[in-house]
Design a protein around this motif. Structure first.
Motif, mmCIF file in Angstrom:
data_model
loop_
_atom_site.group_PDB
_atom_site.id
_atom_site.type_symbol
_atom_site.label_atom_id
_atom_site.label_comp_id
_atom_site.label_asym_id
_atom_site.label_seq_id
_atom_site.Cartn_x
_atom_site.Cartn_y
_atom_site.Cartn_z
ATOM 1 N N MET A 68 0.833 -1.201 0.000
ATOM 2 C CA MET A 68 0.000 0.000 0.000
ATOM 3 C C MET A 68 0.868 1.252 0.000
ATOM 4 S SD MET A 68 -2.908 0.987 2.759
ATOM 5 C CE MET A 68 -3.283 2.695 3.156
ATOM 6 N N ALA A 69 0.748 2.042 -1.072
ATOM 7 C CA ALA A 69 1.449 3.323 -1.139
ATOM 8 C C ALA A 69 0.545 4.377 -0.524
ATOM 9 C CB ALA A 69 1.745 3.670 -2.594
ATOM 10 N N THR A 70 1.093 5.128 0.404
ATOM 11 C CA THR A 70 0.254 6.134 1.061
ATOM 12 C C THR A 70 1.112 7.244 1.654
ATOM 13 O OG1 THR A 70 -1.452 6.470 2.748
ATOM 14 C CG2 THR A 70 0.267 4.875 3.285
ATOM 15 N N HIS A 71 0.493 8.400 1.847
ATOM 16 C CA HIS A 71 1.157 9.382 2.704
ATOM 17 C C HIS A 71 0.207 9.795 3.835
ATOM 18 C CE1 HIS A 71 -0.244 12.058 -0.728
ATOM 19 N NE2 HIS A 71 -1.004 12.418 0.287
ATOM 20 N N ASN A 72 -0.792 8.949 4.050
ATOM 21 C CA ASN A 72 -1.721 9.157 5.169
ATOM 22 C C ASN A 72 -1.140 8.460 6.413
ATOM 23 O OD1 ASN A 72 -3.859 9.437 6.893
ATOM 24 N ND2 ASN A 72 -5.412 8.803 5.383
ATOM 25 N N TYR A 73 -0.106 9.096 6.993
ATOM 26 C CA TYR A 73 0.619 8.468 8.105
ATOM 27 C C TYR A 73 -0.279 8.286 9.335
ATOM 28 C CZ TYR A 73 4.400 10.056 5.092
ATOM 29 O OH TYR A 73 5.205 10.292 4.017
ATOM 30 N N GLU A 74 -1.154 9.228 9.511
ATOM 31 C CA GLU A 74 -2.065 9.176 10.659
ATOM 32 C C GLU A 74 -2.863 7.871 10.643
ATOM 33 O OE1 GLU A 74 -2.740 10.626 14.038
ATOM 34 O OE2 GLU A 74 -1.595 11.875 12.639
ATOM 35 N N LEU A 75 -3.307 7.531 9.455
ATOM 36 C CA LEU A 75 -4.171 6.352 9.300
ATOM 37 C C LEU A 75 -3.417 5.055 9.622
ATOM 38 C CD1 LEU A 75 -6.918 5.156 8.183
ATOM 39 C CD2 LEU A 75 -5.780 5.060 5.968
ATOM 40 N N ILE A 76 -2.189 4.953 9.131
ATOM 41 C CA ILE A 76 -1.500 3.664 9.253
ATOM 42 C C ILE A 76 -0.771 3.472 10.595
ATOM 43 C CG2 ILE A 76 -1.245 3.429 6.756
ATOM 44 C CD1 ILE A 76 1.635 4.251 6.981
ATOM 45 N N ARG A 77 -0.791 4.502 11.403
ATOM 46 C CA ARG A 77 -0.189 4.415 12.733
ATOM 47 C C ARG A 77 -0.733 3.232 13.538
ATOM 48 N NH1 ARG A 77 2.155 8.615 15.716
ATOM 49 N NH2 ARG A 77 2.677 10.282 14.309
ATOM 50 N N ASN A 78 -2.042 3.058 13.449
ATOM 51 C CA ASN A 78 -2.690 2.035 14.280
ATOM 52 C C ASN A 78 -2.645 0.638 13.671
ATOM 53 O OD1 ASN A 78 -3.384 4.130 16.001
ATOM 54 N ND2 ASN A 78 -5.241 4.568 14.800
ATOM 55 N N TYR A 79 -2.049 0.524 12.489
ATOM 56 C CA TYR A 79 -1.956 -0.787 11.830
ATOM 57 C C TYR A 79 -0.493 -1.043 11.516
ATOM 58 C CZ TYR A 79 -7.017 -0.228 11.061
ATOM 59 O OH TYR A 79 -8.363 -0.048 11.212
ATOM 60 N N PRO A 80 0.285 -1.446 12.461
ATOM 61 C CA PRO A 80 1.733 -1.571 12.230
ATOM 62 C C PRO A 80 2.076 -2.710 11.259
ATOM 63 C CG PRO A 80 1.153 -2.383 14.415
ATOM 64 C CD PRO A 80 -0.109 -1.840 13.827
ATOM 65 N N HIS A 81 2.873 -2.361 10.269
ATOM 66 C CA HIS A 81 3.379 -3.342 9.307
ATOM 67 C C HIS A 81 4.748 -2.881 8.839
ATOM 68 C CE1 HIS A 81 -0.248 -5.732 8.915
ATOM 69 N NE2 HIS A 81 -0.976 -4.634 8.733
ATOM 70 N N ARG A 82 5.391 -3.744 8.104
ATOM 71 C CA ARG A 82 6.687 -3.393 7.515
ATOM 72 C C ARG A 82 6.519 -2.101 6.693
ATOM 73 N NH1 ARG A 82 9.251 -6.815 2.654
ATOM 74 N NH2 ARG A 82 11.149 -5.599 2.363
ATOM 75 N N THR A 83 7.438 -1.165 6.888
ATOM 76 C CA THR A 83 7.286 0.137 6.235
ATOM 77 C C THR A 83 8.541 0.499 5.443
ATOM 78 O OG1 THR A 83 5.853 0.826 8.046
ATOM 79 C CG2 THR A 83 6.734 2.577 6.637
ATOM 80 N N LEU A 84 8.311 0.892 4.197
ATOM 81 C CA LEU A 84 9.418 1.304 3.325
ATOM 82 C C LEU A 84 9.259 2.775 2.998
ATOM 83 C CD1 LEU A 84 9.082 -1.676 0.826
ATOM 84 C CD2 LEU A 84 10.784 -1.498 2.631
ATOM 85 N N VAL A 85 10.361 3.489 3.023
ATOM 86 C CA VAL A 85 10.310 4.921 2.695
ATOM 87 C C VAL A 85 11.034 5.133 1.376
ATOM 88 C CG1 VAL A 85 10.860 7.260 3.464
ATOM 89 C CG2 VAL A 85 10.457 5.470 5.146
ATOM 90 N N LEU A 86 10.387 5.867 0.525
ATOM 91 C CA LEU A 86 10.994 6.199 -0.762
ATOM 92 C C LEU A 86 11.348 7.688 -0.743
ATOM 93 C CD1 LEU A 86 11.686 4.814 -3.404
ATOM 94 C CD2 LEU A 86 9.378 5.256 -4.190
ATOM 95 N N GLU A 87 12.633 7.964 -0.857
ATOM 96 C CA GLU A 87 13.077 9.352 -0.793
ATOM 97 C C GLU A 87 14.277 9.546 -1.707
ATOM 98 O OE1 GLU A 87 13.281 12.570 2.820
ATOM 99 O OE2 GLU A 87 14.121 10.592 3.143
#
Lengths: 284, 227
Positions: free
Chosen positions: B191-210
């Protein structure tokens, strides 16, 4: 199942965009009507020319001293030339009757004798359309033993052939322009219809439909639009030519398989138009 | 299952992805975060083989970007589903037909279509609205129809490109619940997202693209960076 889905989706396209479909059918019909009328005009002008040209003949005056057998041999000899279609013997009596029928004069009454010599009427094959070839034939015939003179209306033939060639050239140019306009108009109309439904193409690609499956419904739709447009065009042309036949002495001449050609052309344009228009929206 | 080896992509002389390595295993749930324009969509398009790398290789199941034939791409897409923030529903078909469409275009028979569509609609909680037209549904419900359509061919991974971008917080929460449910039943989710608030409560592996680089961050780092 898959084929049925393609056909059903193609037919459903009519329901989903009825106005666009109607415009496409009418565009196909209108352009095919114009093309048909152009083809009919060319065919009828060409036919009129052929009829007139068929009346062009060489009159070969032969010696009155020839025996019936020699005349027959001469006829057979002339018949051998590839440019010659028919050779008819005209006796002095027949020639006199023709003269009197044409000019109404009584030659015997004036001259006391029939001054007209026997002759052969030589008609040309329809593909002999070069004045040089006719001149060559006339020269050859005039050198044959027993032939006194060869007469033909060189200026008339020259005039006919000159305008026939110009007519052919003009009609070829107009024909190409007409066909190009027809193809562009039909293609663009179909493309606009497909452009309005590009989302469905996008979704089909997203969910893994093959290109064949994506194109199928649009091609079916294009074929049906082409078919219906060509039917309308045929109906219009049939009505128009029937009216012309009833209200004027002209009996239009149709090229072979005219209506089948129009319908086939409509279907083909619908097929090609839709096939290539969908291609523009396929990324694969 | 999905692996990117040294992948570089440039668009209009700008390097979007720079020597990326990534592996996603069966049944994983992975977030891909980053600013708008960071290249999240580009990465998803690579996996969907809608775009090919300038260098490197993308391997999805048995398909490789360096050797896949055009005719095999539809087969890949039946197993790699994708959803976007714009719903891409067919407005003139009801919910059932929108979902069934994905099966019809791959040649499924009527019985199979009916059974699978009803099951997947139940999974996204829209069984009772199967005869509704898209315009009769809320944004969240429309997105759930899109998810149902994406899942009906039983993909092994669902690529979600900003799936909550057009939704209010409550609908976004519902969509994430649906994605969690899907993941628990075995389908991987990226899931690509920038809704960080939303995914806070659903912890999963997280990748950052920068800046074209991909980096995995821990939950602590994520919470720290997004506070």
């Amino acid at each position: 199942m898959r084929l049925w889905f393609i056909i059903k989706e193609g037919l459903n396209g009519f329901k989903r965009a009825p106005l666009a479909t109607l415009i496409t059918i009418l565009t196909v019909a209108l352009t095919l009507i114009l093309l048909s009328i152009f083809i009919l005009i060319i065919t009828n002008l060409s036919s009129a020319f052929q009829k007139t040209y068929h009346q062009v003949q060489l009159e070969v005056f032969i010696s009155p001293a020839l025996t019936a057998e020699q005349q027959q041999q001469l006829v057979q000899q002339i018949q051998q030339y590839p440019e010659v279609a028919t050779v008819t013997y005209i006796s002095p009596q027949t020639a006199l009757k023709k003269f009197q029928a044409t000019f109404g004069s009584d030659l015997i009454g004036v001259l006391d004798e029939n001054p007209l010599p026997p002759s052969l009427e030589v008609t040309l094959k329809p593909d002999v359309k070069h004045l040089e070839a006719i001149d060559r034939l006339a020269n050859v015939l005039s050198t044959l033993p027993g032939v006194d003179n060869v007469f033909y209306q060189r200026e008339v033939i020259h005039f006919l052939l000159y305008y026939y060639r110009i007519g052919l050239l003009i009609s070829a140019v107009i024909g190409v322009v007409f066909i190009v306009i027809t193809v562009i108009l039909i293609f663009n109309t179909i493309r606009l219809t497909i452009h309005g439904r590009r989302t469905i193409i996008e979704i089909m690609q997203l969910v893994g439909a093959t290109n064949f499956f994506i194109k199928g419904p649009f091609v079916v739709e294009g074929i049906i639009q082409g078919f219906l447009g060509s039917l309308l065009a045929c109906g219009f042309v049939w009505g128009l030519t029937t009216i012309i036949t009833h209200i004027s002495p002209i009996t239009p001449v149709f090229p072979p398989y005219f209506y089948a050609g129009i319908i086939g052309g409509g279907i083909l344009l619908g097929f090609i138009g839709s096939y290539f228009s969908v291609n523009r929206y396929l990324k694969l | 299952m999905i692996e990117l080896f040294n992948v570089t992509v440039s668009i209009a002389n700008r390097t979007i992805l720079d020597n990326i390595h990534l592996r996603i295993d069966k049944g994983e749930f992975v977030y891909l975060i980053g600013r708008t324009g960071a290249g999240k969509t580009t990465l998803l398009r690579l996996i969907h083989m809608d775009l090919f790398p300038d260098s490197g290789n993308v391997v999805v199941d048995r398909f490789s970007s360096s050797s896949i034939k055009k005719r095999d791409i539809p087969l890949l897409r039946r197993k790699v589903a994708v959803i976007f923030q714009d719903f891409k529903l067919l407005p003139d078909r009801n919910v059932f037909d929108n979902v069934a469409f994905a099966l019809r275009v791959v040649g499924a028979n009527s019985r199979e279509i009916k059974s699978k569509v009803l099951t997947v609609l139940s999974n996204v909680g829209l069984h009772h609205k199967r005869y509704h037209m898209p315009h009769q549904l809320s944004g969240g419900e429309q997105q759930r129809v899109v998810i149902a359509r994406a899942l009906v061919n039983e993909p092994f991974i669902l690529l979600a490109d900003e799936p909550t971008g057009n939704l209010d917080p409550q609908a976004s929460q519902e969509i994430l619940d649906v994605l969690e449910h899907i993941n628990r039943s075995g389908t991987a989710v990226l899931m690509a997202t920038h809704n960080y608030e939303l995914i806070r409560n659903y912890p999963h592996r997280t990748l950052v693209l920068e800046n074209g680089r991909l980096q995995e961050i821990s939950r602590d780092q994520f919470l720290k960076n997004t506070n």
